[in-house]
Scaffold this motif. Structure first.
Motif, PDB file in Angstrom:
ATOM      1  N   SER A 153      46.073  60.286  74.831  1.00  0.00           N
ATOM      2  CA  SER A 153      44.692  60.151  75.308  1.00  0.00           C
ATOM      3  C   SER A 153      44.242  58.697  75.262  1.00  0.00           C
ATOM      4  CB  SER A 153      43.759  61.016  74.459  1.00  0.00           C
ATOM      5  OG  SER A 153      44.099  62.387  74.555  1.00  0.00           O
ATOM      6  N   PHE A 154      44.657  57.980  74.246  1.00  0.00           N
ATOM      7  CA  PHE A 154      44.326  56.561  74.156  1.00  0.00           C
ATOM      8  C   PHE A 154      44.941  55.791  75.322  1.00  0.00           C
ATOM      9  CE2 PHE A 154      45.469  52.266  72.882  1.00  0.00           C
ATOM     10  CZ  PHE A 154      44.254  51.759  72.445  1.00  0.00           C
ATOM     11  N   ALA A 155      46.206  56.065  75.642  1.00  0.00           N
ATOM     12  CA  ALA A 155      46.862  55.372  76.752  1.00  0.00           C
ATOM     13  C   ALA A 155      46.179  55.697  78.081  1.00  0.00           C
ATOM     14  CB  ALA A 155      48.336  55.750  76.808  1.00  0.00           C
ATOM     15  N   VAL A 156      45.786  56.939  78.271  1.00  0.00           N
ATOM     16  CA  VAL A 156      45.085  57.320  79.502  1.00  0.00           C
ATOM     17  C   VAL A 156      43.749  56.597  79.589  1.00  0.00           C
ATOM     18  CG1 VAL A 156      44.021  59.237  80.749  1.00  0.00           C
ATOM     19  CG2 VAL A 156      46.253  59.545  79.660  1.00  0.00           C
ATOM     20  N   LEU A 157      43.045  56.476  78.469  1.00  0.00           N
ATOM     21  CA  LEU A 157      41.768  55.766  78.463  1.00  0.00           C
ATOM     22  C   LEU A 157      41.954  54.298  78.820  1.00  0.00           C
ATOM     23  CD1 LEU A 157      38.743  55.503  77.810  1.00  0.00           C
ATOM     24  CD2 LEU A 157      39.378  55.172  75.404  1.00  0.00           C
ATOM     25  N   ILE A 177      52.615  51.900  80.331  1.00  0.00           N
ATOM     26  CA  ILE A 177      51.939  52.125  79.052  1.00  0.00           C
ATOM     27  C   ILE A 177      51.826  53.625  78.770  1.00  0.00           C
ATOM     28  CG2 ILE A 177      49.721  51.903  77.871  1.00  0.00           C
ATOM     29  CD1 ILE A 177      49.393  49.194  79.179  1.00  0.00           C
ATOM     30  N   GLU A 178      51.467  54.402  79.792  1.00  0.00           N
ATOM     31  CA  GLU A 178      51.380  55.848  79.594  1.00  0.00           C
ATOM     32  C   GLU A 178      52.753  56.438  79.273  1.00  0.00           C
ATOM     33  OE1 GLU A 178      49.294  58.177  82.426  1.00  0.00           O
ATOM     34  OE2 GLU A 178      47.733  56.690  82.756  1.00  0.00           O
ATOM     35  N   GLY A 179      53.791  55.942  79.943  1.00  0.00           N
ATOM     36  CA  GLY A 179      55.135  56.422  79.644  1.00  0.00           C
ATOM     37  C   GLY A 179      55.536  56.133  78.211  1.00  0.00           C
ATOM     38  N   LEU A 180      55.184  54.945  77.709  1.00  0.00           N
ATOM     39  CA  LEU A 180      55.458  54.612  76.310  1.00  0.00           C
ATOM     40  C   LEU A 180      54.717  55.555  75.377  1.00  0.00           C
ATOM     41  CD1 LEU A 180      56.490  52.764  74.025  1.00  0.00           C
ATOM     42  CD2 LEU A 180      54.475  51.318  74.445  1.00  0.00           C
ATOM     43  N   ALA A 181      53.446  55.838  75.678  1.00  0.00           N
ATOM     44  CA  ALA A 181      52.656  56.730  74.830  1.00  0.00           C
ATOM     45  C   ALA A 181      53.251  58.134  74.801  1.00  0.00           C
ATOM     46  CB  ALA A 181      51.211  56.766  75.320  1.00  0.00           C
ATOM     47  N   ARG A 182      53.730  58.603  75.929  1.00  0.00           N
ATOM     48  CA  ARG A 182      54.314  59.958  75.963  1.00  0.00           C
ATOM     49  C   ARG A 182      55.631  60.013  75.199  1.00  0.00           C
ATOM     50  NH1 ARG A 182      51.096  62.732  79.252  1.00  0.00           N
ATOM     51  NH2 ARG A 182      49.941  61.572  80.837  1.00  0.00           N
ATOM     52  N   ARG A 183      56.408  58.937  75.242  1.00  0.00           N
ATOM     53  CA  ARG A 183      57.632  58.908  74.429  1.00  0.00           C
ATOM     54  C   ARG A 183      57.289  58.877  72.942  1.00  0.00           C
ATOM     55  NH1 ARG A 183      59.115  55.631  78.804  1.00  0.00           N
ATOM     56  NH2 ARG A 183      58.572  53.707  77.731  1.00  0.00           N
ATOM     57  N   ALA A 220      37.517  57.466  83.181  1.00  0.00           N
ATOM     58  CA  ALA A 220      37.428  56.823  81.869  1.00  0.00           C
ATOM     59  C   ALA A 220      36.576  57.640  80.909  1.00  0.00           C
ATOM     60  CB  ALA A 220      36.855  55.410  82.025  1.00  0.00           C
ATOM     61  N   GLU A 221      35.456  58.181  81.410  1.00  0.00           N
ATOM     62  CA  GLU A 221      34.608  59.007  80.546  1.00  0.00           C
ATOM     63  C   GLU A 221      35.337  60.275  80.102  1.00  0.00           C
ATOM     64  OE1 GLU A 221      31.059  59.773  82.654  1.00  0.00           O
ATOM     65  OE2 GLU A 221      30.324  57.699  82.594  1.00  0.00           O
ATOM     66  N   MET A 222      36.089  60.868  81.012  1.00  0.00           N
ATOM     67  CA  MET A 222      36.840  62.071  80.657  1.00  0.00           C
ATOM     68  C   MET A 222      37.916  61.738  79.607  1.00  0.00           C
ATOM     69  SD  MET A 222      38.929  64.615  83.214  1.00  0.00           S
ATOM     70  CE  MET A 222      37.452  64.744  84.253  1.00  0.00           C
ATOM     71  N   ALA A 223      38.602  60.608  79.814  1.00  0.00           N
ATOM     72  CA  ALA A 223      39.636  60.211  78.855  1.00  0.00           C
ATOM     73  C   ALA A 223      39.022  59.871  77.509  1.00  0.00           C
ATOM     74  CB  ALA A 223      40.415  59.015  79.399  1.00  0.00           C
ATOM     75  N   THR A 247      45.254  44.503  75.069  1.00  0.00           N
ATOM     76  CA  THR A 247      44.822  45.044  73.775  1.00  0.00           C
ATOM     77  C   THR A 247      45.297  46.482  73.593  1.00  0.00           C
ATOM     78  OG1 THR A 247      42.692  45.637  74.791  1.00  0.00           O
ATOM     79  CG2 THR A 247      42.808  43.547  73.613  1.00  0.00           C
ATOM     80  N   GLY A 248      45.366  47.242  74.689  1.00  0.00           N
ATOM     81  CA  GLY A 248      45.892  48.598  74.588  1.00  0.00           C
ATOM     82  C   GLY A 248      47.346  48.608  74.182  1.00  0.00           C
ATOM     83  N   LEU A 249      48.151  47.718  74.780  1.00  0.00           N
ATOM     84  CA  LEU A 249      49.557  47.643  74.391  1.00  0.00           C
ATOM     85  C   LEU A 249      49.706  47.162  72.957  1.00  0.00           C
ATOM     86  CD1 LEU A 249      52.538  47.842  75.082  1.00  0.00           C
ATOM     87  CD2 LEU A 249      52.417  45.525  76.038  1.00  0.00           C
TER      88      LEU A 249
END
Length: 414
Positions: A300-304, A174-180, A313-316, A247-249
């Motif tokens: 940032s959303f993907a990291v969260l 998911i993070e890889g998708l967000a970065r792309r 989670a709080e930092m994200a 839900t994130g995806l």
């Protein structure tokens, strides 16, 4: 010498990466389970080379415990059904071309009735192989025994040595998708205040369309993670993990669609203004800044979504709030500049409005309040479906909670 040291230092990281690879884990686990089943079959079976046992174990052991249990039951059902049909059929006729055709037809039909699922073909394969050997009765029962040995060993292997939980692997996807997506948004924002060739704008549109393939790959990884938390004693809140990631995806998938529409809008704008910049310099600079904040918010959303530890989670969440606030402020500036531009030159006002609308849609999807509401709705829906699917289990749980002493219930709530 330096290259050798760098290679040796990189080996531990490569080994860790291989260990977390589902393909590597599946290969090693299958080999070990098949070998154990063969050793057990040598002691219990009358066959000289009971290869059916390791074959069944090889097919039963899956990358998750849930798929192993469901696959093992259906596969044993298919093989035993085929063997029993061959035993009954051999008492009536021998092996001829017409008897083989009738047996295969009957096996495939019966396989549907016994709910063998995707292993219906194995009913016919088992029946055909057993019918073709000599001493059918003895060999058939040995085959049944070998099949049961392989299935039991495969199931016990995954129960005793629980497969890994692939939540972290799905999170990385998911993070890889967000970065792309972030890189594509930044490329889309380039040269907004300069004349942009239609071919370059169309290339960005094709890149946005190719994100659909990335969505499919991440979805497959997420399905594997969802299965890995089912029936897994390592995971206490499997439903929460599944719903959070799913839900994130879904949110990123919607943003991907909106990004594709945005790229299409910019392509149409480039077609309409071949010799002019897409936007005046001031608007182009402000819009590029807005898209930069939007790209950071996607990551940032993907990291969260993929953060497990509360501190992380709080930092994200704080980082996402900052990115969304900066994007919202930039959005207001862009809206004012576009309004002035439309009043001066109303040509292509529809495309200008479309750009702003598509950015608003992505910001709305990434908003934390909307995500929290969507997450609670999905949790309620999943819980309701579980209660409707297993009403007796839900009633038992409710009775258990109601049967607790008042003091214990207060302790449990705390």
């Amino acid at each position: 010498m330096r290259d050798v040291r760098e290679t040796m230092s990189a080996l531990p990281a490569d080994l860790v990466r291989l260990r977390r690879d589902p393909t590597v884990a599946q290969t090693l686990r299958s080999v070990v389970a098949a070998t154990i089943s063969y050793v057990v079959a040598l002691r219990l079976s009358n066959e000289a080379a009971p290869l059916t046992a390791p074959l069944t174990a090889l097919l039963v052991v899956q990358v998750t415990l849930y798929s192993t249990l469901t696959t093992g039951i259906r596969r044993v059902n298919a093989v035993v059904t085929g063997v029993l049909m061959a035993i009954a059929f051999s008492a009536l006729v021998g092996l001829t071309w017409w008897s083989l055709a009738i047996l295969l037809l009957a096996a495939l039909v019966v396989g549907r009735f016994v709910r063998a699922g995707e292993f219906v073909v194995e009913v016919g394969i088992s029946a055909m192989l057993v019918l073709g050997v000599t001493q059918v009765a003895n060999t058939a029962w040995d085959r049944v025994l070998d099949t049961l040995i392989g299935a039991v060993v495969g199931l016990l292997f995954n129960v005793l040595f629980v497969p890994p939980v692939w939540v972290s692997t799905a999170g990385e996807s998911i993070e890889g998708l967000a970065r792309r997506m972030r890189q594509l948004i930044l490329r889309v924002s380039e040269d907004l205040s300069a004349p942009k060739p239609v071919g370059l704008a169309a290339a960005r549109l094709h890149e946005a369309r190719r994100l659909d393939n990335d969505i499919a790959e991440v979805d497959a990884s997420l399905r594997q993670a969802e299965e890995s938390v089912r029936f897994n004693p390592r995971v206490r809140e499997g439903l929460l993990h599944r719903v959070v990631l799913r839900t994130g995806l879904d949110t990123l998938e919607i943003c991907t669609v909106v990004l594709r529409v945005l790229a299409r809008t910019l392509t149409d704008l480039a077609k309409a203004r071949r010799e002019e910049p897409l936007f005046p310099e001031e608007i182009g600079t402000a819009l590029e800044e807005l898209l930069g904040h939007l790209a950071d918010a996607v990551v940032s959303f993907a990291v969260l979504v993929t953060s497990d530890v509360s501190a992380s989670a709080e930092m994200a969440e704080g980082r996402l709030a900052e990115d969304l606030a900066a994007a919202t402020a930039s959005r207001e500036e862009v809206a004012q500049l576009l309004l002035l531009r439309i009043q001066e030159r109303p040509r292509q006002w529809q495309l200008y409005g479309a750009v702003l609308t598509e950015i608003d849609r992505m910001l709305d999807e990434l908003d934390m309040e909307n995500r929290s509401q969507r997450l609670m709705e999905e949790l309620d829906r999943s819980s309701r479906e579980q209660r409707e699917k297993h009403p007796r289990l839900a009633a038992f749980r409710q009775w258990t909670v109601g049967a607790l002493p008042r003091r214990d219930r207060r302790t449990k709530r705390r």
